[in-house]
Design a protein around this motif. Structure first.
Motif, PDB file in Angstrom:
ATOM      1  N   TRP A   1       0.845  -1.212   0.000  1.00 28.54           N
ATOM      2  CA  TRP A   1       0.000   0.000   0.000  1.00 28.54           C
ATOM      3  C   TRP A   1       0.871   1.250   0.000  1.00 28.54           C
ATOM      4  O   TRP A   1       0.599   2.207  -0.722  1.00 28.54           O
ATOM      5  N   VAL A   2       1.922   1.254   0.818  1.00 34.65           N
ATOM      6  CA  VAL A   2       2.818   2.419   0.891  1.00 34.65           C
ATOM      7  C   VAL A   2       3.561   2.597  -0.432  1.00 34.65           C
ATOM      8  O   VAL A   2       3.646   3.710  -0.967  1.00 34.65           O
ATOM      9  N   LEU A   3       4.077   1.510  -0.986  1.00 30.30           N
ATOM     10  CA  LEU A   3       4.848   1.582  -2.225  1.00 30.30           C
ATOM     11  C   LEU A   3       4.005   2.085  -3.391  1.00 30.30           C
ATOM     12  O   LEU A   3       4.413   2.996  -4.106  1.00 30.30           O
ATOM     13  N   THR A   4       2.829   1.497  -3.586  1.00 31.40           N
ATOM     14  CA  THR A   4       2.024   1.889  -4.749  1.00 31.40           C
ATOM     15  C   THR A   4       1.199   3.144  -4.507  1.00 31.40           C
ATOM     16  O   THR A   4       0.921   3.884  -5.441  1.00 31.40           O
ATOM     17  N   GLY A   5       0.805   3.389  -3.267  1.00 29.17           N
ATOM     18  CA  GLY A   5      -0.054   4.541  -2.992  1.00 29.17           C
ATOM     19  C   GLY A   5       0.680   5.808  -2.633  1.00 29.17           C
ATOM     20  O   GLY A   5       0.160   6.907  -2.835  1.00 29.17           O
ATOM     21  N   HIS A   6       1.884   5.688  -2.106  1.00 29.23           N
ATOM     22  CA  HIS A   6       2.617   6.884  -1.668  1.00 29.23           C
ATOM     23  C   HIS A   6       3.891   7.089  -2.500  1.00 29.23           C
ATOM     24  O   HIS A   6       4.055   8.123  -3.133  1.00 29.23           O
ATOM     25  N   VAL A   7       4.761   6.095  -2.500  1.00 24.49           N
ATOM     26  CA  VAL A   7       6.042   6.236  -3.204  1.00 24.49           C
ATOM     27  C   VAL A   7       5.820   6.352  -4.712  1.00 24.49           C
ATOM     28  O   VAL A   7       6.446   7.171  -5.373  1.00 24.49           O
ATOM     29  N   GLY A   8       4.904   5.534  -5.262  1.00 23.07           N
ATOM     30  CA  GLY A   8       4.673   5.543  -6.697  1.00 23.07           C
ATOM     31  C   GLY A   8       3.597   6.503  -7.168  1.00 23.07           C
ATOM     32  O   GLY A   8       3.138   6.421  -8.303  1.00 23.07           O
ATOM     33  N   HIS A   9       3.202   7.428  -6.336  1.00 25.70           N
ATOM     34  CA  HIS A   9       2.143   8.372  -6.683  1.00 25.70           C
ATOM     35  C   HIS A   9       2.732   9.683  -7.193  1.00 25.70           C
ATOM     36  O   HIS A   9       3.619  10.255  -6.577  1.00 25.70           O
ATOM     37  N   LEU A  10       2.227  10.133  -8.336  1.00 25.64           N
ATOM     38  CA  LEU A  10       2.598  11.444  -8.866  1.00 25.64           C
ATOM     39  C   LEU A  10       1.362  12.340  -8.804  1.00 25.64           C
ATOM     40  O   LEU A  10       0.313  11.982  -9.330  1.00 25.64           O
ATOM     41  N   GLN A  11       1.484  13.459  -8.178  1.00 27.60           N
ATOM     42  CA  GLN A  11       0.356  14.387  -8.108  1.00 27.60           C
ATOM     43  C   GLN A  11      -0.018  14.893  -9.497  1.00 27.60           C
ATOM     44  O   GLN A  11      -1.178  15.084  -9.807  1.00 27.60           O
ATOM     45  N   GLU A  12       1.021  15.085 -10.327  1.00 21.28           N
ATOM     46  CA  GLU A  12       0.780  15.584 -11.677  1.00 21.28           C
ATOM     47  C   GLU A  12       1.790  14.946 -12.625  1.00 21.28           C
ATOM     48  O   GLU A  12       2.976  15.236 -12.572  1.00 21.28           O
ATOM     49  N   HIS A  13       1.303  14.032 -13.472  1.00 19.70           N
ATOM     50  CA  HIS A  13       2.187  13.357 -14.434  1.00 19.70           C
ATOM     51  C   HIS A  13       2.670  14.385 -15.462  1.00 19.70           C
ATOM     52  O   HIS A  13       1.883  15.190 -15.963  1.00 19.70           O
TER      53      HIS A  13
ATOM     54  N   GLU B   1       3.401  14.232 -18.573  1.00 14.44           N
ATOM     55  CA  GLU B   1       2.836  14.149 -19.919  1.00 14.44           C
ATOM     56  C   GLU B   1       1.339  14.445 -19.958  1.00 14.44           C
ATOM     57  O   GLU B   1       0.852  15.072 -20.895  1.00 14.44           O
ATOM     58  N   THR B   2       0.602  13.965 -18.940  1.00 11.58           N
ATOM     59  CA  THR B   2      -0.864  14.115 -18.961  1.00 11.58           C
ATOM     60  C   THR B   2      -1.365  15.208 -18.028  1.00 11.58           C
ATOM     61  O   THR B   2      -2.525  15.600 -18.121  1.00 11.58           O
ATOM     62  N   LEU B   3      -0.516  15.657 -17.117  1.00  9.66           N
ATOM     63  CA  LEU B   3      -0.874  16.656 -16.102  1.00  9.66           C
ATOM     64  C   LEU B   3      -1.998  16.188 -15.198  1.00  9.66           C
ATOM     65  O   LEU B   3      -2.688  16.974 -14.577  1.00  9.66           O
ATOM     66  N   GLU B   4      -2.193  14.866 -15.096  1.00  5.17           N
ATOM     67  CA  GLU B   4      -3.183  14.264 -14.204  1.00  5.17           C
ATOM     68  C   GLU B   4      -2.463  13.442 -13.151  1.00  5.17           C
ATOM     69  O   GLU B   4      -1.298  13.103 -13.298  1.00  5.17           O
ATOM     70  N   GLN B   5      -3.188  13.099 -12.078  1.00  2.58           N
ATOM     71  CA  GLN B   5      -2.638  12.205 -11.067  1.00  2.58           C
ATOM     72  C   GLN B   5      -2.260  10.890 -11.723  1.00  2.58           C
ATOM     73  O   GLN B   5      -2.931  10.423 -12.633  1.00  2.58           O
ATOM     74  N   ALA B   6      -1.195  10.264 -11.235  1.00  2.00           N
ATOM     75  CA  ALA B   6      -0.790   8.970 -11.776  1.00  2.00           C
ATOM     76  C   ALA B   6      -0.160   8.129 -10.679  1.00  2.00           C
ATOM     77  O   ALA B   6       0.451   8.657  -9.746  1.00  2.00           O
ATOM     78  N   TRP B   7      -0.347   6.827 -10.796  1.00  2.00           N
ATOM     79  CA  TRP B   7       0.299   5.865  -9.913  1.00  2.00           C
ATOM     80  C   TRP B   7       1.202   5.025 -10.795  1.00  2.00           C
ATOM     81  O   TRP B   7       0.746   4.386 -11.740  1.00  2.00           O
ATOM     82  N   LEU B   8       2.481   5.047 -10.506  1.00  2.00           N
ATOM     83  CA  LEU B   8       3.472   4.381 -11.346  1.00  2.00           C
ATOM     84  C   LEU B   8       3.557   2.888 -11.031  1.00  2.00           C
ATOM     85  O   LEU B   8       3.349   2.469  -9.898  1.00  2.00           O
ATOM     86  N   ALA B   9       3.882   2.108 -12.048  1.00  2.00           N
ATOM     87  CA  ALA B   9       4.172   0.679 -11.926  1.00  2.00           C
ATOM     88  C   ALA B   9       3.009  -0.127 -11.359  1.00  2.00           C
ATOM     89  O   ALA B   9       3.213  -1.084 -10.617  1.00  2.00           O
ATOM     90  N   THR B  10       1.783   0.243 -11.702  1.00  2.00           N
ATOM     91  CA  THR B  10       0.622  -0.561 -11.332  1.00  2.00           C
ATOM     92  C   THR B  10      -0.181  -0.860 -12.593  1.00  2.00           C
ATOM     93  O   THR B  10      -0.166  -0.089 -13.543  1.00  2.00           O
ATOM     94  N   ASN B  11      -0.886  -1.970 -12.588  1.00  2.00           N
ATOM     95  CA  ASN B  11      -1.710  -2.336 -13.738  1.00  2.00           C
ATOM     96  C   ASN B  11      -3.023  -1.572 -13.762  1.00  2.00           C
ATOM     97  O   ASN B  11      -3.572  -1.309 -14.820  1.00  2.00           O
ATOM     98  N   SER B  12      -3.537  -1.232 -12.602  1.00  2.00           N
ATOM     99  CA  SER B  12      -4.837  -0.564 -12.526  1.00  2.00           C
ATOM    100  C   SER B  12      -4.731   0.949 -12.641  1.00  2.00           C
ATOM    101  O   SER B  12      -5.753   1.623 -12.671  1.00  2.00           O
ATOM    102  N   THR B  13      -3.534   1.479 -12.674  1.00  2.00           N
ATOM    103  CA  THR B  13      -3.244   2.919 -12.638  1.00  2.00           C
ATOM    104  C   THR B  13      -3.794   3.571 -11.372  1.00  2.00           C
ATOM    105  O   THR B  13      -4.095   4.753 -11.343  1.00  2.00           O
ATOM    106  N   ARG B  14      -3.922   2.819 -10.317  1.00  2.00           N
ATOM    107  CA  ARG B  14      -4.312   3.285  -8.984  1.00  2.00           C
ATOM    108  C   ARG B  14      -3.418   2.584  -7.960  1.00  2.00           C
ATOM    109  O   ARG B  14      -2.674   1.670  -8.298  1.00  2.00           O
TER     110      ARG B  14
END
Length: 163
Positions: A12-24, A26-39
């Motif tokens: 949860w910490v890795l995908t929800g906090h460490v891998g979270h970008l407030q603003e990607h 390229e898209t300027l939207e929230q993004a979660w890195l290295a996940t299949n669900s993009t969440r």
């Protein structure tokens, strides 16, 4: 149990906090890195196993990327093998009879159908899902316990019948 709980918390910490970008960028939207669900994703095996097989089949596709889930599946397999080899407990096992093989195949089929139907396994729905207090996960966990009780009773019945 503590180790599994820490793995769930770590995911949860890795995908929800460490891998979270407030603003990607390229898209300027929230993004979660290295996940299949993009969440943010919890620790699970059913969907990541399917994604791992998909990645292995189509690894040359530039759109396929390794995710935290895929790597965790590979890590569990590699880690289990390493511990078994280090303890000198690794061994090949087979089936006692064709009936034994049939029981294992039926059990595997039931587990696979149950994992897909529940959208998660005992780790994904039973531990990770319950950590979010999801009503669906609580129901799935209760069904898993009922299935385990039924399986143990069936095995006891088979042993009593054989004796």
């Amino acid at each position: 149990g503590l180790g599994v709980g820490l793995l769930v918390l770590g995911m949860w910490v890795l995908t929800g906090h460490v891998g979270h970008l407030q603003e990607h960028p390229e898209t300027l939207e929230q993004a979660w890195l290295a996940t299949n669900s993009t969440r943010a994703e919890g620790f699970s095996f059913i969907a990541p196993s399917a994604f791992a097989l998909d990645w292995l089949l189509f690894f040359s596709d530039a759109k396929k990327h390794l995710t935290v889930g895929i790597v965790s599946v590979a890590g569990v397999v590699a880690g289990s093998a390493a511990v078994a080899l280090a303890r000198r407990q690794f061994r090949w096992e087979g089936f006692a009879s064709t009936g034994d093989l049939g029981h294992h195949l039926a059990g595997g089929l039931l587990m696979g159908v149950g994992g897909v139907t529940a959208m998660g396994c005992s780790i994904g729905q039973g531990v990770t899902g319950v950590s979010t207090l999801s009503l669906t996960s609580l129901t799935a966990a209760a069904a898993m316990v009922a299935g385990a009780v039924a399986g143990v009773r069936y095995q006891a019945w088979r042993l009593d019948r054989a004796a």
